[in-house]
Design a protein around this motif. Structure first.
Motif, PDB file in Angstrom:
ATOM      1  N   UNK A 144      16.165  12.506  15.579  1.00 56.13           N
ATOM      2  CA  UNK A 144      16.866  11.602  14.560  1.00 56.13           C
ATOM      3  C   UNK A 144      16.099  11.363  13.411  1.00 56.13           C
ATOM      4  N   UNK A 145      16.055  11.987  12.398  1.00 50.89           N
ATOM      5  CA  UNK A 145      14.830  12.050  11.414  1.00 50.89           C
ATOM      6  C   UNK A 145      14.767  10.442  10.770  1.00 50.89           C
ATOM      7  N   UNK A 146      15.887   9.930  10.937  1.00 55.42           N
ATOM      8  CA  UNK A 146      15.703   8.184  10.379  1.00 55.42           C
ATOM      9  C   UNK A 146      14.803   7.314  11.047  1.00 55.42           C
ATOM     10  N   UNK A 147      15.051   7.535  12.644  1.00 56.49           N
ATOM     11  CA  UNK A 147      14.196   7.060  13.697  1.00 56.49           C
ATOM     12  C   UNK A 147      12.724   7.605  13.512  1.00 56.49           C
ATOM     13  N   UNK A 148      12.636   8.457  13.300  1.00 57.41           N
ATOM     14  CA  UNK A 148      11.360   9.504  13.398  1.00 57.41           C
ATOM     15  C   UNK A 148      10.615   8.811  12.206  1.00 57.41           C
ATOM     16  N   UNK A 149      11.420   8.730  11.179  1.00 52.12           N
ATOM     17  CA  UNK A 149      10.526   8.309   9.935  1.00 52.12           C
ATOM     18  C   UNK A 149      10.366   6.857   9.857  1.00 52.12           C
ATOM     19  N   UNK A 150      11.122   5.717  10.550  1.00 53.17           N
ATOM     20  CA  UNK A 150      10.953   4.356  11.026  1.00 53.17           C
ATOM     21  C   UNK A 150       9.613   4.699  11.932  1.00 53.17           C
ATOM     22  N   UNK A 151       9.473   5.117  12.740  1.00 53.19           N
ATOM     23  CA  UNK A 151       8.318   5.105  13.648  1.00 53.19           C
ATOM     24  C   UNK A 151       6.943   5.467  13.203  1.00 53.19           C
ATOM     25  N   UNK A 152       7.163   6.704  12.402  1.00 53.76           N
ATOM     26  CA  UNK A 152       5.926   7.250  11.499  1.00 53.76           C
ATOM     27  C   UNK A 152       5.478   6.239  10.374  1.00 53.76           C
ATOM     28  N   UNK A 153       6.261   5.527   9.719  1.00 54.00           N
ATOM     29  CA  UNK A 153       6.107   4.392   8.975  1.00 54.00           C
ATOM     30  C   UNK A 153       5.336   3.235   9.768  1.00 54.00           C
ATOM     31  N   UNK A 154       6.061   2.756  11.013  1.00 54.81           N
ATOM     32  CA  UNK A 154       5.156   1.750  11.877  1.00 54.81           C
ATOM     33  C   UNK A 154       3.819   2.265  12.138  1.00 54.81           C
ATOM     34  N   UNK A 155       3.569   3.548  12.560  1.00 51.22           N
ATOM     35  CA  UNK A 155       2.471   4.046  12.905  1.00 51.22           C
ATOM     36  C   UNK A 155       1.491   3.977  11.575  1.00 51.22           C
ATOM     37  N   UNK A 156       1.669   4.487  10.624  1.00 45.64           N
ATOM     38  CA  UNK A 156       0.989   4.411   9.363  1.00 45.64           C
ATOM     39  C   UNK A 156       0.481   3.030   8.877  1.00 45.64           C
ATOM     40  N   UNK A 157       1.655   2.079   9.135  1.00 43.59           N
ATOM     41  CA  UNK A 157       1.138   0.637   8.724  1.00 43.59           C
ATOM     42  C   UNK A 157       0.233   0.225   9.853  1.00 43.59           C
ATOM     43  N   UNK A 158       0.377   0.453  10.903  1.00 47.70           N
ATOM     44  CA  UNK A 158      -0.685   0.101  11.945  1.00 47.70           C
ATOM     45  C   UNK A 158      -1.870   0.487  11.454  1.00 47.70           C
ATOM     46  N   UNK A 159      -2.185   1.882  11.269  1.00 49.39           N
ATOM     47  CA  UNK A 159      -3.301   2.237  11.124  1.00 49.39           C
ATOM     48  C   UNK A 159      -3.960   1.699   9.690  1.00 49.39           C
ATOM     49  N   UNK A 160      -3.086   1.724   8.815  1.00 49.60           N
ATOM     50  CA  UNK A 160      -3.554   1.108   7.530  1.00 49.60           C
ATOM     51  C   UNK A 160      -4.228  -0.373   7.713  1.00 49.60           C
ATOM     52  N   UNK A 161      -3.752  -1.147   8.645  1.00 50.34           N
ATOM     53  CA  UNK A 161      -4.387  -2.484   9.296  1.00 50.34           C
ATOM     54  C   UNK A 161      -5.881  -2.297   9.403  1.00 50.34           C
ATOM     55  N   UNK A 162      -5.887  -1.366  10.089  1.00 51.35           N
ATOM     56  CA  UNK A 162      -7.516  -1.022  10.501  1.00 51.35           C
ATOM     57  C   UNK A 162      -8.462  -1.284   9.296  1.00 51.35           C
ATOM     58  N   UNK A 163      -8.163  -0.461   8.212  1.00 48.52           N
ATOM     59  CA  UNK A 163      -9.060  -0.595   7.107  1.00 48.52           C
ATOM     60  C   UNK A 163      -8.916  -1.961   6.195  1.00 48.52           C
ATOM     61  N   UNK A 164      -8.008  -2.805   6.667  1.00 47.45           N
ATOM     62  CA  UNK A 164      -7.902  -4.114   5.823  1.00 47.45           C
ATOM     63  C   UNK A 164      -9.042  -5.182   6.167  1.00 47.45           C
ATOM     64  N   UNK A 165      -9.723  -5.777   5.231  1.00 48.19           N
ATOM     65  CA  UNK A 165     -10.773  -6.591   5.525  1.00 48.19           C
ATOM     66  C   UNK A 165     -10.200  -7.755   6.401  1.00 48.19           C
ATOM     67  N   UNK A 166     -10.840  -8.594   7.062  1.00 49.84           N
ATOM     68  CA  UNK A 166     -10.338  -9.614   8.144  1.00 49.84           C
ATOM     69  C   UNK A 166      -9.615 -10.707   7.830  1.00 49.84           C
ATOM     70  N   UNK A 167      -9.997 -11.283   6.498  1.00 50.54           N
ATOM     71  CA  UNK A 167      -9.133 -12.143   6.053  1.00 50.54           C
ATOM     72  C   UNK A 167      -7.576 -11.726   5.489  1.00 50.54           C
ATOM     73  N   UNK A 168      -7.663 -10.573   4.837  1.00 47.23           N
ATOM     74  CA  UNK A 168      -6.574  -9.929   4.488  1.00 47.23           C
ATOM     75  C   UNK A 168      -5.581  -9.575   5.581  1.00 47.23           C
ATOM     76  N   UNK A 169      -6.009  -9.102   6.789  1.00 45.89           N
ATOM     77  CA  UNK A 169      -5.281  -8.921   7.957  1.00 45.89           C
ATOM     78  C   UNK A 169      -4.797 -10.318   8.198  1.00 45.89           C
ATOM     79  N   UNK A 170      -5.602 -11.379   8.394  1.00 48.25           N
ATOM     80  CA  UNK A 170      -4.791 -12.636   8.918  1.00 48.25           C
ATOM     81  C   UNK A 170      -3.611 -12.887   7.914  1.00 48.25           C
TER      82      UNK A 170
END
Length: 194
Positions: free
Chosen positions: A125-151
């Motif tokens: 189901x491409x919609x479910x896959x897209x949601x999961x990919x977006x979730x993964x992308x969001x998570x890895x973007x958090x790795x690059x956030x400064x600590x205060x921005x992450x909080x």
């Protein structure tokens, strides 16, 4: 003649020579430097192959369209544990820059293997896959956030990821991101208000 016979009976004696050794210390150091570089390259390739091996497990699974995954698959947990264990084992012997080289392409290899595995999954189901990919992308973007921005992000999106997932973000050492000593306490305080 008697003297020569006497020398033969006592055995042959080595005499010291003033010859220069065929290799000096600098050549040994250079050779070991090259060997160290080769070892880093081998470790890097080994980690890349391990990642591909674990990610191929995805094609052997059956995924249902309406099934919402609560936990990562076993092969992901195994791969993550192996990477973490190897990184910790090397930490006292291998400098951070060199460890980054060893583990550096794992994420892109995993993503590439994931995309290839998607083609092998029959029903998707491409919609479910897209949601999961977006979730993964969001998570890895958090790795690059400064600590205060992450909080700040966690405060505004407490339920987007689990407490464990948010805590794991602090464990990853990202170049240029400083994590204060009280980071876990501050994160726990935010997450306790859930």
């Amino acid at each position: 003649m008697l003297e020569n016979a006497s020398r033969k009976q006592k055995g042959h004696h080595h005499s010291r020579t003033n010859s220069v050794p065929s290799r000096n210390l600098a050549s040994f150091a250079d050779e070991y430097r090259k060997l160290a570089i080769d070892c880093l390259k081998v470790l890097r390739v080994e980690m890349q192959l391990e990642t591909i091996f674990h990610m191929q497990e995805m094609t052997n699974r059956e995924y249902l369209d309406d099934q919402e995954a609560e936990e990562p698959d076993d092969f992901i947990i195994s791969l993550t544990a192996q990477i973490t264990r190897r990184d910790e084992e090397m930490a006292s012997f291998v400098a951070g820059v060199k460890r980054n080289y060893i583990f550096g392409r794992i994420y892109s290899i995993a993503a590439n293997a994931f995309v290839k595995a998607l083609a092998a999954i029959l029903s998707i189901d491409s919609e479910i896959v897209q949601q999961r990919l977006d979730r993964v992308r969001s998570y890895y973007e958090l790795l690059n956030m400064p600590f205060e921005a992450l909080l700040t992000f966690i405060t505004e999106h407490e339920n987007l990821f689990t407490a464990t997932e948010y805590t794991n973000l602090l464990k990853d050492q990202v170049l240029g991101r400083e994590i204060p000593a009280d980071a876990r306490d501050r994160l726990s305080e935010i997450l306790s208000h859930r």
